[in-house]
Design a protein around this motif. Structure first.
Motif, mmCIF file in Angstrom:
data_model
loop_
_atom_site.group_PDB
_atom_site.id
_atom_site.type_symbol
_atom_site.label_atom_id
_atom_site.label_comp_id
_atom_site.label_asym_id
_atom_site.label_seq_id
_atom_site.Cartn_x
_atom_site.Cartn_y
_atom_site.Cartn_z
ATOM 1 N N VAL A 6 1.145 -1.183 -0.443
ATOM 2 C CA VAL A 6 0.344 -0.150 0.343
ATOM 3 C C VAL A 6 0.748 1.276 -0.086
ATOM 4 C CG1 VAL A 6 -1.664 1.569 1.208
ATOM 5 C CG2 VAL A 6 -1.471 -0.777 1.301
ATOM 6 N N VAL A 7 0.778 2.509 -1.106
ATOM 7 C CA VAL A 7 1.384 3.520 -1.380
ATOM 8 C C VAL A 7 0.942 4.141 -1.029
ATOM 9 C CG1 VAL A 7 3.828 1.985 -2.169
ATOM 10 C CG2 VAL A 7 1.006 3.670 -3.280
ATOM 11 N N LEU A 8 0.643 5.691 -1.056
ATOM 12 C CA LEU A 8 0.478 6.837 -0.458
ATOM 13 C C LEU A 8 1.313 7.532 -2.373
ATOM 14 C CD1 LEU A 8 -1.522 9.079 0.917
ATOM 15 C CD2 LEU A 8 1.258 9.800 1.800
ATOM 16 N N PHE A 9 0.359 8.452 -2.932
ATOM 17 C CA PHE A 9 0.773 9.103 -3.469
ATOM 18 C C PHE A 9 0.112 10.152 -4.322
ATOM 19 C CE2 PHE A 9 -2.789 5.646 -5.338
ATOM 20 C CZ PHE A 9 -2.910 6.575 -6.081
ATOM 21 N N PRO A 57 -3.344 13.698 -1.003
ATOM 22 C CA PRO A 57 -2.897 12.191 -1.418
ATOM 23 C C PRO A 57 -3.910 11.355 -0.958
ATOM 24 C CG PRO A 57 -2.078 13.382 0.615
ATOM 25 C CD PRO A 57 -2.024 14.408 0.021
ATOM 26 N N ILE A 58 -3.517 10.537 -2.121
ATOM 27 C CA ILE A 58 -4.054 8.623 -2.607
ATOM 28 C C ILE A 58 -3.592 7.936 -1.543
ATOM 29 C CG2 ILE A 58 -5.670 7.432 -3.957
ATOM 30 C CD1 ILE A 58 -5.644 9.648 -5.741
ATOM 31 N N VAL A 59 -3.774 7.022 -0.459
ATOM 32 C CA VAL A 59 -3.609 6.108 -0.961
ATOM 33 C C VAL A 59 -4.274 4.146 -1.188
ATOM 34 C CG1 VAL A 59 -4.940 5.865 1.412
ATOM 35 C CG2 VAL A 59 -2.360 4.281 1.889
ATOM 36 N N THR A 97 -15.799 13.973 -0.243
ATOM 37 C CA THR A 97 -14.202 13.688 0.241
ATOM 38 C C THR A 97 -13.085 13.622 0.290
ATOM 39 O OG1 THR A 97 -14.377 12.169 1.750
ATOM 40 C CG2 THR A 97 -15.395 13.968 2.883
ATOM 41 N N PRO A 98 -11.561 13.995 0.037
ATOM 42 C CA PRO A 98 -10.801 13.776 -0.884
ATOM 43 C C PRO A 98 -9.871 12.384 -0.003
ATOM 44 C CG PRO A 98 -9.796 15.823 1.232
ATOM 45 C CD PRO A 98 -11.746 15.146 0.962
ATOM 46 N N GLU A 99 -9.050 11.558 -0.650
ATOM 47 C CA GLU A 99 -8.915 10.180 -0.008
ATOM 48 C C GLU A 99 -7.747 10.322 1.313
ATOM 49 O OE1 GLU A 99 -8.326 6.724 -0.734
ATOM 50 O OE2 GLU A 99 -9.652 7.785 -1.874
ATOM 51 N N VAL A 100 -7.253 11.102 1.689
ATOM 52 C CA VAL A 100 -6.727 11.916 3.073
ATOM 53 C C VAL A 100 -6.131 12.754 3.227
ATOM 54 C CG1 VAL A 100 -5.643 8.784 3.274
ATOM 55 C CG2 VAL A 100 -3.775 11.351 2.267
ATOM 56 N N LEU A 101 -6.157 12.624 4.691
ATOM 57 C CA LEU A 101 -5.927 14.492 5.302
ATOM 58 C C LEU A 101 -4.789 14.009 5.685
ATOM 59 C CD1 LEU A 101 -7.013 17.169 5.520
ATOM 60 C CD2 LEU A 101 -7.673 16.541 7.717
#
Length: 152
Positions: free
Chosen positions: A56-59, A67-69, A146-150
């Motif tokens: 699993v990555v964050l990009f 960013p998205i995980v 909402t976005p993916e991550v905060l």
């Protein structure tokens, strides 16, 4: 003393993990059941290991504020040039992430990856989720997109 800790702990975490903000709240259900909305993920970028399918990555994607995980589902290395290409997908999504990438982009490259998810803490991100959703509702007149991550 408390002020010193508030400054030094994040700086120390940044040095240890190689990521500007090594902890963040997950704001969507795209990685369920593995990582749930409201979980806190911890990210590092200190590995020289090649990217592997299943991790699993964050990009970061142009046009997205946060960013998205997601999980790596395919890694392709061009035989002649050695160029690495990475394809990702949310566990709870029915299709890969190509629809999220920049216009015309079919693969991520290593420079698009912010870091690798090293672990998570269930429910620890819920305060950030509540704040983010309340803020979005105020800005969008009631919409909670909402976005993916905060970043925390």
């Amino acid at each position: 003393m408390v002020l010193v800790l508030l400054v030094l702990v994040p700086e120390g975490m940044m040095l240890v993990t190689g990521v500007k903000s090594p902890a963040m709240a997950v704001l969507s259900e795209s990685m369920e059941p593995a990582i749930k909305k409201g979980d806190m993920v911890f990210v590092h970028n200190m590995s020289n290991e090649p990217f592997r399918e299943g991790e699993v990555v964050l990009f970061k994607v142009d046009g997205f504020e946060h960013p998205i995980v997601h999980r790596v589902i395919k890694v392709y290395e061009h035989r002649d040039t050695g160029e690495i290409r990475i394809l990702t997908k949310g566990d709870n999504n029915s299709v890969d992430d190509r629809f999220l990438y920049a216009s015309g982009q079919l693969w991520l490259q290593p420079h698009d990856i912010i870091g690798r998810v090293a672990g998570y803490l269930p429910y620890a991100g819920w305060p950030s989720v509540f704040i983010s959703e309340a803020y979005k509702m105020l800005l969008n007149g009631g919409s909670t997109t909402t976005p993916e991550v905060l970043w925390v």
